[in-house]
Design a protein around this motif. Structure first.
Motif, PDB file in Angstrom:
ATOM      1  N   LEU A   1       9.548 -16.144 -22.103  1.00  0.00           N
ATOM      2  CA  LEU A   1       9.962 -16.551 -23.446  1.00  0.00           C
ATOM      3  C   LEU A   1      11.230 -15.811 -23.863  1.00  0.00           C
ATOM      4  CD1 LEU A   1       6.494 -16.744 -25.269  1.00  0.00           C
ATOM      5  CD2 LEU A   1       8.010 -18.667 -24.667  1.00  0.00           C
ATOM      6  N   GLY A   2      11.386 -14.606 -23.295  1.00  0.00           N
ATOM      7  CA  GLY A   2      12.578 -13.812 -23.585  1.00  0.00           C
ATOM      8  C   GLY A   2      13.783 -14.290 -22.775  1.00  0.00           C
ATOM      9  N   GLY A   3      13.610 -15.266 -21.936  1.00  0.00           N
ATOM     10  CA  GLY A   3      14.762 -15.807 -21.228  1.00  0.00           C
ATOM     11  C   GLY A   3      14.755 -15.550 -19.735  1.00  0.00           C
ATOM     12  N   LYS A   4      13.707 -14.934 -19.227  1.00  0.00           N
ATOM     13  CA  LYS A   4      13.688 -14.627 -17.792  1.00  0.00           C
ATOM     14  C   LYS A   4      13.076 -15.810 -17.017  1.00  0.00           C
ATOM     15  CE  LYS A   4      13.031 -10.409 -15.535  1.00  0.00           C
ATOM     16  NZ  LYS A   4      12.200  -9.182 -15.340  1.00  0.00           N
ATOM     17  N   GLU A   5      13.940 -16.687 -16.524  1.00  0.00           N
ATOM     18  CA  GLU A   5      13.501 -17.904 -15.833  1.00  0.00           C
ATOM     19  C   GLU A   5      12.577 -17.603 -14.662  1.00  0.00           C
ATOM     20  OE1 GLU A   5      14.110 -21.330 -16.155  1.00  0.00           O
ATOM     21  OE2 GLU A   5      15.034 -20.984 -18.125  1.00  0.00           O
ATOM     22  N   LYS A   6      12.883 -16.528 -13.962  1.00  0.00           N
ATOM     23  CA  LYS A   6      12.114 -16.232 -12.750  1.00  0.00           C
ATOM     24  C   LYS A   6      10.647 -15.960 -13.015  1.00  0.00           C
ATOM     25  CE  LYS A   6      15.537 -14.759  -9.418  1.00  0.00           C
ATOM     26  NZ  LYS A   6      16.192 -13.587  -8.776  1.00  0.00           N
ATOM     27  N   SER A   7      10.330 -15.477 -14.210  1.00  0.00           N
ATOM     28  CA  SER A   7       8.941 -15.185 -14.541  1.00  0.00           C
ATOM     29  C   SER A   7       8.085 -16.450 -14.455  1.00  0.00           C
ATOM     30  CB  SER A   7       8.833 -14.638 -15.957  1.00  0.00           C
ATOM     31  OG  SER A   7       9.508 -13.419 -16.019  1.00  0.00           O
ATOM     32  N   LEU A   8       8.699 -17.588 -14.729  1.00  0.00           N
ATOM     33  CA  LEU A   8       7.959 -18.840 -14.643  1.00  0.00           C
ATOM     34  C   LEU A   8       7.491 -19.085 -13.203  1.00  0.00           C
ATOM     35  CD1 LEU A   8       6.972 -21.316 -16.280  1.00  0.00           C
ATOM     36  CD2 LEU A   8       9.050 -22.491 -15.535  1.00  0.00           C
ATOM     37  N   ASN A   9       8.389 -18.808 -12.287  1.00  0.00           N
ATOM     38  CA  ASN A   9       8.026 -18.962 -10.874  1.00  0.00           C
ATOM     39  C   ASN A   9       6.814 -18.107 -10.528  1.00  0.00           C
ATOM     40  OD1 ASN A   9      10.128 -20.680 -10.609  1.00  0.00           O
ATOM     41  ND2 ASN A   9      11.512 -19.200  -9.631  1.00  0.00           N
ATOM     42  N   PHE A  10       6.772 -16.933 -11.065  1.00  0.00           N
ATOM     43  CA  PHE A  10       5.628 -16.057 -10.825  1.00  0.00           C
ATOM     44  C   PHE A  10       4.347 -16.709 -11.337  1.00  0.00           C
ATOM     45  CE2 PHE A  10       2.704 -12.958 -12.707  1.00  0.00           C
ATOM     46  CZ  PHE A  10       2.309 -12.270 -11.569  1.00  0.00           C
ATOM     47  N   LEU A  11       4.441 -17.220 -12.575  1.00  0.00           N
ATOM     48  CA  LEU A  11       3.255 -17.838 -13.169  1.00  0.00           C
ATOM     49  C   LEU A  11       2.782 -19.043 -12.340  1.00  0.00           C
ATOM     50  CD1 LEU A  11       4.302 -17.682 -16.936  1.00  0.00           C
ATOM     51  CD2 LEU A  11       2.429 -16.404 -15.849  1.00  0.00           C
ATOM     52  N   VAL A  12       3.744 -19.852 -11.892  1.00  0.00           N
ATOM     53  CA  VAL A  12       3.404 -21.008 -11.052  1.00  0.00           C
ATOM     54  C   VAL A  12       2.657 -20.542  -9.817  1.00  0.00           C
ATOM     55  CG1 VAL A  12       4.361 -22.854  -9.565  1.00  0.00           C
ATOM     56  CG2 VAL A  12       5.274 -22.505 -11.874  1.00  0.00           C
ATOM     57  N   GLY A  13       3.175 -19.525  -9.214  1.00  0.00           N
ATOM     58  CA  GLY A  13       2.554 -18.974  -8.010  1.00  0.00           C
ATOM     59  C   GLY A  13       1.127 -18.523  -8.274  1.00  0.00           C
ATOM     60  N   GLN A  14       0.909 -17.904  -9.422  1.00  0.00           N
ATOM     61  CA  GLN A  14      -0.432 -17.420  -9.767  1.00  0.00           C
ATOM     62  C   GLN A  14      -1.415 -18.591  -9.905  1.00  0.00           C
ATOM     63  OE1 GLN A  14      -1.548 -14.140  -9.927  1.00  0.00           O
ATOM     64  NE2 GLN A  14       0.473 -13.900  -8.972  1.00  0.00           N
ATOM     65  N   VAL A  15      -0.954 -19.652 -10.585  1.00  0.00           N
ATOM     66  CA  VAL A  15      -1.828 -20.819 -10.779  1.00  0.00           C
ATOM     67  C   VAL A  15      -2.198 -21.441  -9.432  1.00  0.00           C
ATOM     68  CG1 VAL A  15      -2.003 -23.165 -11.730  1.00  0.00           C
ATOM     69  CG2 VAL A  15      -0.913 -21.351 -13.074  1.00  0.00           C
ATOM     70  N   MET A  16      -1.199 -21.576  -8.596  1.00  0.00           N
ATOM     71  CA  MET A  16      -1.460 -22.200  -7.291  1.00  0.00           C
ATOM     72  C   MET A  16      -2.415 -21.363  -6.467  1.00  0.00           C
ATOM     73  SD  MET A  16       2.214 -23.902  -6.477  1.00  0.00           S
ATOM     74  CE  MET A  16       1.775 -24.669  -4.945  1.00  0.00           C
ATOM     75  N   LYS A  17      -2.306 -20.105  -6.626  1.00  0.00           N
ATOM     76  CA  LYS A  17      -3.203 -19.208  -5.907  1.00  0.00           C
ATOM     77  C   LYS A  17      -4.636 -19.443  -6.380  1.00  0.00           C
ATOM     78  CE  LYS A  17      -3.238 -14.265  -4.959  1.00  0.00           C
ATOM     79  NZ  LYS A  17      -2.616 -13.010  -5.485  1.00  0.00           N
ATOM     80  N   LYS A  18      -4.776 -19.563  -7.705  1.00  0.00           N
ATOM     81  CA  LYS A  18      -6.106 -19.779  -8.280  1.00  0.00           C
ATOM     82  C   LYS A  18      -6.730 -21.133  -7.858  1.00  0.00           C
ATOM     83  CE  LYS A  18      -6.656 -17.222 -12.630  1.00  0.00           C
ATOM     84  NZ  LYS A  18      -7.895 -16.547 -12.314  1.00  0.00           N
ATOM     85  N   THR A  19      -5.886 -22.154  -7.737  1.00  0.00           N
ATOM     86  CA  THR A  19      -6.424 -23.486  -7.386  1.00  0.00           C
ATOM     87  C   THR A  19      -6.431 -23.722  -5.885  1.00  0.00           C
ATOM     88  OG1 THR A  19      -4.265 -24.536  -7.543  1.00  0.00           O
ATOM     89  CG2 THR A  19      -5.592 -24.519  -9.541  1.00  0.00           C
ATOM     90  N   ALA A  20      -6.125 -22.714  -5.157  1.00  0.00           N
ATOM     91  CA  ALA A  20      -6.151 -22.792  -3.694  1.00  0.00           C
ATOM     92  C   ALA A  20      -5.323 -23.965  -3.161  1.00  0.00           C
ATOM     93  CB  ALA A  20      -7.586 -22.862  -3.182  1.00  0.00           C
ATOM     94  N   GLY A  21      -4.166 -24.166  -3.796  1.00  0.00           N
ATOM     95  CA  GLY A  21      -3.218 -25.162  -3.268  1.00  0.00           C
ATOM     96  C   GLY A  21      -3.552 -26.596  -3.580  1.00  0.00           C
ATOM     97  N   ARG A  22      -4.544 -26.896  -4.400  1.00  0.00           N
ATOM     98  CA  ARG A  22      -4.869 -28.285  -4.715  1.00  0.00           C
ATOM     99  C   ARG A  22      -3.950 -28.850  -5.794  1.00  0.00           C
ATOM    100  NH1 ARG A  22     -11.088 -27.997  -5.616  1.00  0.00           N
ATOM    101  NH2 ARG A  22     -11.035 -30.265  -5.760  1.00  0.00           N
TER     102      ARG A  22
END
Lengths: 475, 477
Positions: free
Chosen positions: B436-457
């Protein structure tokens, strides 16, 4: 050996020799014939007869030779209506009556000459030339079933079938001194009868005696699902052959003894009526008031129907074809050459009578007259069991006598056409001779009352000798 | 809205319908099932018009004709009467056509269509029975063929000719009328419109009170619409230039889309009608009640029932009932799944795909559409996937299950992903704040976390979109 013979005489002959011998002797006779009564001789007849000899047959007409009018469809045997337009036509199917005859064991000898498409009273309009009257070869045999009557009279077949549109069985029967029946409309299936005037015509048997007529009727009569106008009848015609006319009430319609009647004919018919009276019948004069309009009405209806019935002969599917640059030219050329003058005359008149503007004036009016004629008969039959008249006003006339005068020829039908308009049954049987020529008595009855007609005719025959007389060279 | 009909267009139609669901021809026992057979193999002495052959009226054909008459709200005649219509043509083996004349089997009926401005009544003048002629054939084009060949297989087929009053005011209404008529005929099960030559139309067209012009022998509904459009334009132009339209007969050239003059009224035939002596009248008046009993539910009634019974929109009911096959198909589907979903899927989607490919509903199996609807309503696949399965089946065949598998259409179970998104956002407040503060890369981290949780589905793109969507909806802090 064979010759003038009835069914039981032929049966006897077959028992003595064989069906093959009998058939062969008829074929021999036919080949030597000089009356030109056959249009086609069926060579398969001998083989058929042999088959019946070898395998046996218990049909009522087993081995009995018969001649068939050339307007009745016979599978594998040329059927031309004595017309050029049907040259080469060999039907792929049998008429209903032909099936019945074959089932009964009858042997077809061949097809008989007729006025082209049954349009005539003299058998002179045939494309094969006229048939000669066996009693006098200078005279016509009557028509249109002239061939069928002449072969019986000349001993070239014991029995035959013709068709009767306006007298075509009864007229030649009268002229040739044989018996001919026009049954009630609807009694015999017309399936396979090449139509001239559908609402008027019936197939009818010809023979040397009344019993043979009944025997033939028992074979060819009855219902056929393929003819919508055919009706269910239970009649056993043979049962009608009873020599008893006591109590029979005969009507004698004055209109049938009108101008132009030959005095000898008139006398013979009155003699016959007198004989019936002696045998226990009674007679009274009766009037059929619309008779004088019948002839005109008949010709309009017959020609109208004919103009439509004969439209199919266009050279496309069978028979004669004269090529042309397109279909219409081909059809016109075919019809121009294929039909004779009388057929063309009737097609043209019939076309005219049905045309817009004339339809009501001619065709519809003719239908009204037809109803009135029918009513005349209904009225008469309330009082009488049968009517008796001369079949023809004159004995057989000379060849070519009336060829140039169609109207005179039409007038000869005056006593026969009302019967077809009404659809009632009528028979012609020999009742006398004049100058060696036979005279026919016509007995008419109400619808489906063939029994009365046959009984009266049979009784007359049992008490007279006319039917035993035969032409000189047949004896 | 009231339709003005500024050109005063009047269209009346004469429709020849082959009663091709009969087993035998009108006057003989020949089979009607000739469409795939050699020429002149379904013929006999009667339909070839051989000398001496006689017609016998097919009782069932009369029954069929009565059904048609009754379905078109006609009066039925007391007894049948046939006439001969005399004219010469090579396809006419007897030199006349056996037809009905002043006593048609049915008369004075009506049909209701969706007109230019709502319901429109088209009056039926009469419906009469007659026999079909043979068919002329040429090798190559008519001009080049060495001769004409005649196939009499069709000869003697039972036809019913339906004649309407000139109650249609536009080519569109004419077409609607034909569609409705076909629909009724197929409901009655007397007619299969898919067979060649099953329906042929003559259209009588006039404008501005002028004389009518008859356009003959048009073989399709679309053709009638086109011919009428052309003819209206032609007549208007003709009148505008000072011409006066006269009674005439024209031919429709389907390829060029134009009508061409055949003959003027003065050259018309005199058909010399007279009663057919070989047929006796058949009494039919007494049979009317029993035939009425055999009438099926007709399109209008079915349409009403569909809206009330299944609670669907009238638009859907109309689409589903215009073709009996579609209506029957729908009802089978509606018995197995939610009727309203079924209505949408069959009327809006399946029907569109069928029309596009010009195939009938026979091309699709009830169980397949049921399976597809269940997959969509059960949230297993997306609607788009459902459509894709329909298209695949129509184009390449296959079953829904196999196609789902092959194309991997099973939707990732969204609640799993949604749940994972919620959890990841809660568990990683810093990363969220960084983004939210402007760090675009943090979004990539969050995406990665979600995918990890859903085991790639869940794929990266969807996950990213879902995260952005969720973040945009977060209450401001």
């Amino acid at each position: 050996m064979t010759g003038w013979a009835n069914i039981s005489q032929v049966k006897e002959k077959i028992a003595q020799t064989s069906a093959e011998d009998v058939t062969a002797s008829y074929l021999e006779r036919i080949r030597k014939s000089r009356i030109n009564a056959y249009t086609t001789i069926w060579e398969g007849a001998i083989e058929k007869a042999r088959e019946i000899d070898e395998q046996g047959h218990n049909g009522p007409l087993a081995g009995i030779p018969i001649a068939i009018k050339d307007n009745i469809s016979t599978r594998g045997i040329s059927t031309t209506c004595s017309s050029k337009i049907l040259q080469g036509y060999v039907p792929p199917y049998d008429a209903h009556i032909v099936e019945r005859l074959k089932d009964a064991g009858a042997i077809i000898l061949g097809k008989t000459n007729m006025d082209e498409f049954a349009m005539g009273t003299s058998t002179e309009s045939s494309c094969y030339g006229p048939t000669l009257n066996p009693w006098d070869k200078a005279r016509v045999p009557g028509g249109s079933s002239g061939g069928s009557a002449a072969v019986v009279a000349a001993g070239e077949a014991p029995i035959s079938v013709g068709s009767d549109t306006g007298g075509s069985v009864r007229c030649p029967a009268a002229f040739c001194g044989v018996v001919g029946l026009k049954p009630t409309y609807g009694t015999i299936s017309r399936y396979g009868l090449i139509s001239y005037a559908n609402s008027l015509e019936q197939i009818g048997p010809l023979a040397t005696c009344v019993s043979d007529i009944a025997a033939l009727m028992d074979v060819i009569g009855g219902h056929d699902a393929r003819d919508s106008t055919s009706v269910q009848t239970e009649t056993m015609y043979k049962d009608a052959l009873v020599d008893d006319v006591s109590g029979l009430k005969i009507g004698v319609p004055a209109e049938y003894f009108g101008a132009g009647i030959d005095p000898a004919v008139e006398n013979s018919v009155w003699d016959a009526i007198q004989l019936f009276e002696e045998l226990g019948a009674s007679w009274e004069q009766v009037s059929l008031p619309h008779t004088s309009y019948a002839l005109a009405a008949y010709y309009i209806i017959a020609m109208s129907e004919a103009s439509s019935n004969l439209a199919r002969f266009d050279g496309t599917r069978y028979g004669l074809r004269n090529e042309g640059e397109n279909w219409h030219v081909m059809a016109s050329r075919t019809r121009a050459e294929g039909f004779g003058a009388e057929v063309k005359r009737r097609i043209l008149l019939g076309t005219y009578a049905l045309s817009a503007g004339y339809h009501d004036k001619y065709y519809l009016k003719a239908l009204k007259v037809r109803t009135l004629v029918k009513q005349d008969f209904d009225q008469a039959f309330k009082e009488f069991d049968c009517l008796m008249t001369p079949t023809m006003p004159t004995p057989a006339f000379k060849l070519e006598e009336k060829v140039e005068d169609p109207l005179a020829l039409y007038l000869a039908d005056v006593n026969t056409v009302p019967i077809n308009l009404a659809g009632v049954p009528s028979i012609s049987l020999p009742c006398g001779f004049t100058d060696g020529l036979p005279i026919g008595l016509q007995i008419i009855s109400k619808h489906f009352d063939e029994a009365t007609v046959l009984r009266a005719a049979y009784s007359f025959e049992q008490n007279t000798e006319h039917h035993t007389r035969r032409p000189a060279e047949v004896a | 809205m009231v339709y003005e009909n500024v050109d005063g267009v009047k269209i009346g139609l004469e429709i020849h319908v082959q009663l091709n669901k009969l087993n035998t021809k009108l006057f003989c026992g020949c089979s009607t099932d000739y469409h795939n057979d050699e020429p002149n193999t379904h013929v006999c002495p009667v339909c070839l018009g051989l000398p001496g052959a006689l017609p016998v009226l097919n009782k069932r054909a009369v029954e069929f004709a009565m059904k048609v008459g009754l379905a078109l709200n006609c009066d039925i005649v007391g007894q049948t009467q046939f006439h001969r219509k005399n004219y010469y043509y090579p396809d006419l083996p007897k030199g006349f056509q056996t037809t009905q004349y002043d006593f048609p089997i049915a008369s004075h009926g009506k049909v209701i269509i969706d007109g230019e401005d709502g319901e429109r009544i088209v009056r039926i003048t009469r419906a009469h029975m007659e026999e079909d002629p043979g068919k002329l054939m040429h090798i190559g084009s008519i001009e080049k063929s060495k001769g004409t060949l005649i196939n009499y297989n069709r000869s003697g087929m039972a036809l019913i000719e339906i004649v309407s009053e000139p109650d249609m005011r536009s080519p569109k209404e004419a077409r609607r009328f034909l569609d409705k008529l076909r629909s009724i005929l197929e409901y009655l099960d007397v007619f299969n419109g898919d067979l060649e030559g099953a329906m042929r139309v003559d259209a009588n067209i006039s404008v501005m009170g002028g004389e009518r012009v008859e356009v003959k022998n048009i073989s399709s509904h679309k053709g009638v619409e086109k011919a009428a459009l052309y003819e209206i334009m032609r007549q208007k132009n003709f009148v505008r230039r000072g011409g006066k339209v006269v009674l005439e007969t024209r031919h429709f050239d389907e390829q060029r889309g134009v009508t061409l003059s055949m003959r003027s009224k003065e050259e018309e035939h005199d058909y010399r009608y007279f009663p057919e002596p070989d047929l006796v009248p058949m009494r039919v008046a007494d049979r009317v009640p029993e035939v009425i009993k055999t009438l099926p539910e007709l399109p209008d009634a079915k349409r009403e029932r569909f809206t009330s019974q299944y609670g669907m929109a009238d638009m859907h009911a109309k689409a589903l009932t215009s073709e009996i096959k579609v209506a029957n198909f729908y009802e089978q589907v509606a018995n197995l799944v939610d009727p309203r979903s079924a209505a949408v899927w069959v009327a809006d989607i399946l029907k569109g795909e069928l029309n596009y490919r010009d195939v009938s509903v026979d091309a699709f199996k009830v169980e397949d559409i049921v399976e597809i609807i269940e997959l969509v309503t059960g949230n297993k696949i997306t609607e788009r996937s459902g459509v894709e399965i329909i298209r695949t089946i129509l184009d390449n065949g296959g079953t829904p299950a196999a196609i789902v598998k092959e194309k991997g259409l099973i939707k990732v179970e969204e609640d799993i992903v949604t749940k994972a998104v919620t959890e990841v956002l809660e568990e990683n407040p810093e990363a969220l704040q960084d983004y939210l503060g402007g760090k675009e890369k943090s979004l990539n981290f969050l995406v990665g976390q979600v995918m990890k949780k859903t085991a790639g589905r869940s794929d990266a793109k969807t996950t990213r979109e879902m995260l952005l969507d969720r973040i945009s909806k977060l209450p401001p802090k």
